[in-house]
Design a protein around this motif. Structure first.
Motif, PDB file in Angstrom:
ATOM      1  N   GLU A 126      42.514  -6.450  71.062  1.00 44.03           N
ATOM      2  CA  GLU A 126      41.316  -5.685  70.710  1.00 44.03           C
ATOM      3  C   GLU A 126      41.276  -5.371  69.212  1.00 44.03           C
ATOM      4  OE1 GLU A 126      38.924  -4.540  72.826  1.00 44.03           O
ATOM      5  OE2 GLU A 126      37.873  -3.229  71.396  1.00 44.03           O
ATOM      6  N   ASN A 127      42.427  -4.942  68.690  1.00 40.74           N
ATOM      7  CA  ASN A 127      42.424  -4.370  67.332  1.00 40.74           C
ATOM      8  C   ASN A 127      42.911  -5.314  66.242  1.00 40.74           C
ATOM      9  OD1 ASN A 127      41.618  -1.931  68.528  1.00 40.74           O
ATOM     10  ND2 ASN A 127      43.761  -1.400  68.946  1.00 40.74           N
ATOM     11  N   GLY A 128      43.537  -6.421  66.632  1.00 46.21           N
ATOM     12  CA  GLY A 128      44.079  -7.330  65.626  1.00 46.21           C
ATOM     13  C   GLY A 128      45.576  -7.154  65.445  1.00 46.21           C
ATOM     14  N   ILE A 129      46.153  -8.089  64.702  1.00 49.94           N
ATOM     15  CA  ILE A 129      47.604  -8.120  64.489  1.00 49.94           C
ATOM     16  C   ILE A 129      47.912  -7.554  63.109  1.00 49.94           C
ATOM     17  CG2 ILE A 129      49.560  -9.700  64.115  1.00 49.94           C
ATOM     18  CD1 ILE A 129      48.201 -11.506  66.304  1.00 49.94           C
ATOM     19  N   THR A 130      48.831  -6.578  63.072  1.00 46.80           N
ATOM     20  CA  THR A 130      49.184  -5.931  61.813  1.00 46.80           C
ATOM     21  C   THR A 130      50.439  -6.585  61.240  1.00 46.80           C
ATOM     22  OG1 THR A 130      48.192  -3.873  62.566  1.00 46.80           O
ATOM     23  CG2 THR A 130      49.775  -3.715  60.756  1.00 46.80           C
ATOM     24  N   LEU A 131      50.316  -7.067  60.006  1.00 44.25           N
ATOM     25  CA  LEU A 131      51.431  -7.730  59.332  1.00 44.25           C
ATOM     26  C   LEU A 131      51.749  -6.997  58.039  1.00 44.25           C
ATOM     27  CD1 LEU A 131      50.258 -11.469  59.364  1.00 44.25           C
ATOM     28  CD2 LEU A 131      51.809 -10.351  60.976  1.00 44.25           C
ATOM     29  N   PRO A 132      53.000  -7.104  57.555  1.00 41.93           N
ATOM     30  CA  PRO A 132      53.274  -6.651  56.190  1.00 41.93           C
ATOM     31  C   PRO A 132      52.324  -7.401  55.234  1.00 41.93           C
ATOM     32  CG  PRO A 132      55.321  -7.193  57.336  1.00 41.93           C
ATOM     33  CD  PRO A 132      54.199  -7.657  58.206  1.00 41.93           C
ATOM     34  N   ALA A 133      51.723  -6.677  54.305  1.00 46.32           N
ATOM     35  CA  ALA A 133      50.720  -7.279  53.423  1.00 46.32           C
ATOM     36  C   ALA A 133      51.303  -8.463  52.648  1.00 46.32           C
ATOM     37  CB  ALA A 133      50.180  -6.223  52.464  1.00 46.32           C
ATOM     38  N   GLN A 134      52.594  -8.349  52.299  1.00 44.57           N
ATOM     39  CA  GLN A 134      53.229  -9.422  51.539  1.00 44.57           C
ATOM     40  C   GLN A 134      53.311 -10.706  52.368  1.00 44.57           C
ATOM     41  OE1 GLN A 134      57.104  -8.313  50.074  1.00 44.57           O
ATOM     42  NE2 GLN A 134      57.443 -10.355  49.199  1.00 44.57           N
ATOM     43  N   LEU A 135      53.607 -10.561  53.660  1.00 45.99           N
ATOM     44  CA  LEU A 135      53.664 -11.720  54.546  1.00 45.99           C
ATOM     45  C   LEU A 135      52.269 -12.340  54.688  1.00 45.99           C
ATOM     46  CD1 LEU A 135      55.026 -13.593  56.629  1.00 45.99           C
ATOM     47  CD2 LEU A 135      54.731 -11.781  58.337  1.00 45.99           C
ATOM     48  N   ALA A 136      51.256 -11.490  54.852  1.00 41.03           N
ATOM     49  CA  ALA A 136      49.887 -11.999  54.986  1.00 41.03           C
ATOM     50  C   ALA A 136      49.494 -12.791  53.741  1.00 41.03           C
ATOM     51  CB  ALA A 136      48.921 -10.835  55.226  1.00 41.03           C
ATOM     52  N   ALA A 137      49.856 -12.266  52.574  1.00 43.07           N
ATOM     53  CA  ALA A 137      49.527 -12.950  51.311  1.00 43.07           C
ATOM     54  C   ALA A 137      50.253 -14.295  51.228  1.00 43.07           C
ATOM     55  CB  ALA A 137      49.903 -12.060  50.128  1.00 43.07           C
ATOM     56  N   GLU A 138      51.505 -14.286  51.642  1.00 41.85           N
ATOM     57  CA  GLU A 138      52.325 -15.499  51.607  1.00 41.85           C
ATOM     58  C   GLU A 138      51.712 -16.566  52.526  1.00 41.85           C
ATOM     59  OE1 GLU A 138      57.168 -16.361  51.917  1.00 41.85           O
ATOM     60  OE2 GLU A 138      56.364 -14.370  52.376  1.00 41.85           O
ATOM     61  N   LEU A 139      51.293 -16.146  53.707  1.00 41.55           N
ATOM     62  CA  LEU A 139      50.713 -17.096  54.660  1.00 41.55           C
ATOM     63  C   LEU A 139      49.389 -17.649  54.135  1.00 41.55           C
ATOM     64  CD1 LEU A 139      51.439 -15.306  58.079  1.00 41.55           C
ATOM     65  CD2 LEU A 139      52.720 -17.171  56.989  1.00 41.55           C
ATOM     66  N   ARG A 140      48.588 -16.788  53.498  1.00 37.60           N
ATOM     67  CA  ARG A 140      47.315 -17.260  52.925  1.00 37.60           C
ATOM     68  C   ARG A 140      47.572 -18.309  51.847  1.00 37.60           C
ATOM     69  NH1 ARG A 140      45.675 -12.020  52.831  1.00 37.60           N
ATOM     70  NH2 ARG A 140      44.195 -11.462  54.481  1.00 37.60           N
ATOM     71  N   ALA A 141      48.572 -18.023  51.006  1.00 36.25           N
ATOM     72  CA  ALA A 141      48.904 -18.968  49.933  1.00 36.25           C
ATOM     73  C   ALA A 141      49.345 -20.304  50.522  1.00 36.25           C
ATOM     74  CB  ALA A 141      49.992 -18.385  49.036  1.00 36.25           C
ATOM     75  N   LEU A 142      50.245 -20.243  51.514  1.00 32.37           N
ATOM     76  CA  LEU A 142      50.747 -21.480  52.137  1.00 32.37           C
ATOM     77  C   LEU A 142      49.616 -22.239  52.827  1.00 32.37           C
ATOM     78  CD1 LEU A 142      54.109 -20.162  53.666  1.00 32.37           C
ATOM     79  CD2 LEU A 142      53.923 -21.932  51.893  1.00 32.37           C
ATOM     80  N   SER A 143      48.691 -21.500  53.416  1.00 32.29           N
ATOM     81  CA  SER A 143      47.591 -22.159  54.131  1.00 32.29           C
ATOM     82  C   SER A 143      46.625 -22.823  53.152  1.00 32.29           C
ATOM     83  CB  SER A 143      46.843 -21.160  55.023  1.00 32.29           C
ATOM     84  OG  SER A 143      46.036 -20.295  54.242  1.00 32.29           O
ATOM     85  N   ALA A 144      46.589 -22.305  51.929  1.00 35.55           N
ATOM     86  CA  ALA A 144      45.721 -22.896  50.902  1.00 35.55           C
ATOM     87  C   ALA A 144      46.450 -23.996  50.134  1.00 35.55           C
ATOM     88  CB  ALA A 144      45.246 -21.809  49.936  1.00 35.55           C
ATOM     89  N   GLY A 145      47.673 -24.294  50.566  1.00 39.10           N
ATOM     90  CA  GLY A 145      48.412 -25.382  49.937  1.00 39.10           C
ATOM     91  C   GLY A 145      49.156 -24.963  48.689  1.00 39.10           C
ATOM     92  N   ARG A 146      49.258 -23.649  48.442  1.00 41.48           N
ATOM     93  CA  ARG A 146      50.018 -23.183  47.275  1.00 41.48           C
ATOM     94  C   ARG A 146      51.467 -22.949  47.683  1.00 41.48           C
ATOM     95  NH1 ARG A 146      45.539 -19.849  46.741  1.00 41.48           N
ATOM     96  NH2 ARG A 146      46.724 -17.989  47.305  1.00 41.48           N
ATOM     97  N   ASP A 147      52.361 -23.220  46.770  1.00 43.33           N
ATOM     98  CA  ASP A 147      53.785 -23.011  47.037  1.00 43.33           C
ATOM     99  C   ASP A 147      54.099 -21.518  46.935  1.00 43.33           C
ATOM    100  OD1 ASP A 147      56.202 -23.874  47.729  1.00 43.33           O
ATOM    101  OD2 ASP A 147      56.588 -25.038  45.905  1.00 43.33           O
ATOM    102  N   VAL A 148      55.048 -21.046  47.709  1.00 43.34           N
ATOM    103  CA  VAL A 148      55.479 -19.641  47.558  1.00 43.34           C
ATOM    104  C   VAL A 148      57.002 -19.563  47.526  1.00 43.34           C
ATOM    105  CG1 VAL A 148      53.478 -18.521  48.584  1.00 43.34           C
ATOM    106  CG2 VAL A 148      55.350 -19.267  50.068  1.00 43.34           C
TER     107      VAL A 148
END
Lengths: 345, 345
Positions: free
Chosen positions: A323-345
């Motif tokens: 219902e409410n969504g999945i809560t992640l550490p903001a740093q992990l969310a940022a890392e996943l966004r970068a990796l999904s956009a093809g950027r290295d982390v």
């Protein structure tokens, strides 16, 4: 915005994380079908509130693929030993991908054999075992799933870690909603010890030993030590029996020889077992549902308390998280966004 | 000699008790081959020092045969559900006799299937599970044995008994001597509670509840109450999973509906599961032997202590008992002698 005002956590809808996670793996060289299985397993853990088996493992998995210790596209090599015993050489594939292909093969056999067992070696971490047990039970199968891990648990009365956390999951059709047990044979998880260390909390007495094998309540000292088995000598004996059972059937590494589920650069050498069994009848399934309701109705010792059955609390959590969504550490969310956009982390 | 000077215990050689026990059953209408299996199971428990699963059950078994709730000569009706799943209708036969015939049938299948499972219903108490697991492992098979019982264990946080003691045994070939685990999922056995009551000892806190569901250390009050699960919520969850698993595969009675393992006049309606599995290789067996030795060599927390592996202590007990004989309450020995001579007791 300066670092001190940066948000520590971020809550995202399940569908966004499915998309982001799948893109992360596709960028790492995983085919879409396999990526979806792997992300499904990680998100299943998030939905049940088990972050330690969730998306925080994804950046490490990408590093494992880059380092050549995880093969992005192996689905496992199958060899039937008789009609009902499947030896799977995982070829260092992604754990959930190898496991799912094994389960599909077991399911095909079940009608003609009644029971089938997959013994999997050379596969990566398969994640939360309940993921498999629950889905198999929803498909009308009885499931027993075992997996070994790095040595993190000390023998009863012993100073140093010699056993994995050696979890077991059992899934059984039970009317409306399957019965699903999923538990490690350690008293607490190493993830919990790390969390206590990160947040400066003291451990309960009896949870852990430090690096010298002395009892400690200091979470940071415990990170270099060993976790206690759950349930004293019986829990120790059971965890050891699971390690021996998996070893006898997969010829995996044992005890302190096990590597590759917590690091980024070692070939994973633990083992997994998946039993699939045909239940007796629909009547038995309904009888179990009734029995579980009777157990839930047992008067509680503490006034106001209720008696729960395994899975009840995680089912409630799952409904809320969907219902409410999945809560992640903001740093992990940022890392996943970068990796999904093809950027290295 | 007056009662106060009567000996309380008597020690007899194993071979004498084999002869006496077999005669007791033959007098009750059991054929010799079946009698020898049943007595073998009871004596195996005596040899490991588990008197609660030993000869004290024999007079009750004779009463059960006389009362028509144990069939002296059923070996079980076998129905294969596919190539590897055997449904056994025990026909109210003697537990070890029905179990042994099922194991023989599984062993015949193992070469062609790799794994086989017997799901047994309508059979009497099968005794100490290690008896089966150890012999199967000695024969080169991996064994997992589960059995349910009368509800004696309360759910975690609940007031009343809703679960059996639901033991598990796991046997695995391991070089010279197989690894054998055999444990109930209760904190202690009801036999131990009775022993504490008989000898006026106080229970440890947390072992049991009284008949009203209140925590007690009074052993006599606990006899009318419930035993705690071992290992808190995890041990409870595991015991419940075993009850559900056995129920789903045998369609046996569940929870408070289970009768017939502690009384003399009710048809036994619990269930048993026996898994037989072909191990990977002799190399795996030797690797396990080496691992178990490494676990035994873990430095102990308490100076002077040693770390044990399941089966170590009972193996030491067994060697001593084989040497010195089996010690029984004198009254039980007298009762068995009378029954073996064809006298009613």
């Amino acid at each position: 915005m300066d670092a001190s005002s940066a948000p520590q956590f971020e809550t995202l809808p399940l569908t966004d994380l499915q998309e982001i996670g799948t893109a992360v793996l596709i960028n790492a060289g995983v085919k879409r079908a396999a990526a979806e299985i792997q992300i499904g397993a990680l998100l299943a853990a998030e939905l049940k509130g088990h972050a330690s088996h969730g998306l925080l493992r994804l950046p490490r998995l990408v590093r494992r693929i880059r380092n050549g210790v995880a093969n992005p596209n192996s689905t496992g090599k199958h060899q039937w030993i008789g009609q009902s015993l499947l030896h799977v050489d995982g070829g260092h594939g992604l754990g959930p991908v190898v496991a799912q292909h094994a389960i599909d093969a077991l399911s095909d056999r079940l009608e003609t054999t009644g029971i089938a067992l997959a013994a999997i070696s050379k596969s990566n971490h398969i994640g939360m075992l309940a993921y498999y047990a629950e889905r198999m039970a929803q498909n009308g199968q009885i499931a027993i799933v075992l997996s070994t891990s790095e040595a993190l648990v000390h023998p009863y009365g012993g100073r140093f870690a010699m056993l994995g956390t050696n979890p077991i999951a059992i899934g059984v059709p039970a009317g409306e909603r399957p019965f699903v047990l999923d538990m490690a044979t350690s008293k607490v998880s190493m993830g919990k010890i790390h969390h206590y260390s990160d947040t400066g909390q003291e451990l309960d007495a009896g949870w852990a030993l430090d690096g010298k094998g002395e009892p400690t309540t200091d979470a940071t000292a415990a990170k270099a030590g060993a976790i206690a088995p759950f349930g004293g000598p019986k829990g120790y004996a059971l965890g050891l029996a699971f390690e021996v059972l998996v070893g006898a059937l997969t010829q995996c590494a044992l005890g302190t020889e096990v590597v590759g589920t917590l690091d980024s650069d070692k070939l994973c050498n633990k083992g997994d077992l998946i039993f699939a069994i045909k239940p007796r009848s629909g009547a038995a399934s309904h009888a179990i549902e009734g029995y579980l309701d009777a157990v839930r109705s047992t008067p509680a010792i503490q006034p106001g308390d209720t008696v729960a059955v395994p899975g009840d609390r995680s089912a409630a959590r799952e409904a809320a998280i969907r219902e409410n969504g999945i809560t992640l550490p903001a740093q992990l969310a940022a890392e996943l966004r970068a990796l999904s956009a093809g950027r290295d982390v």
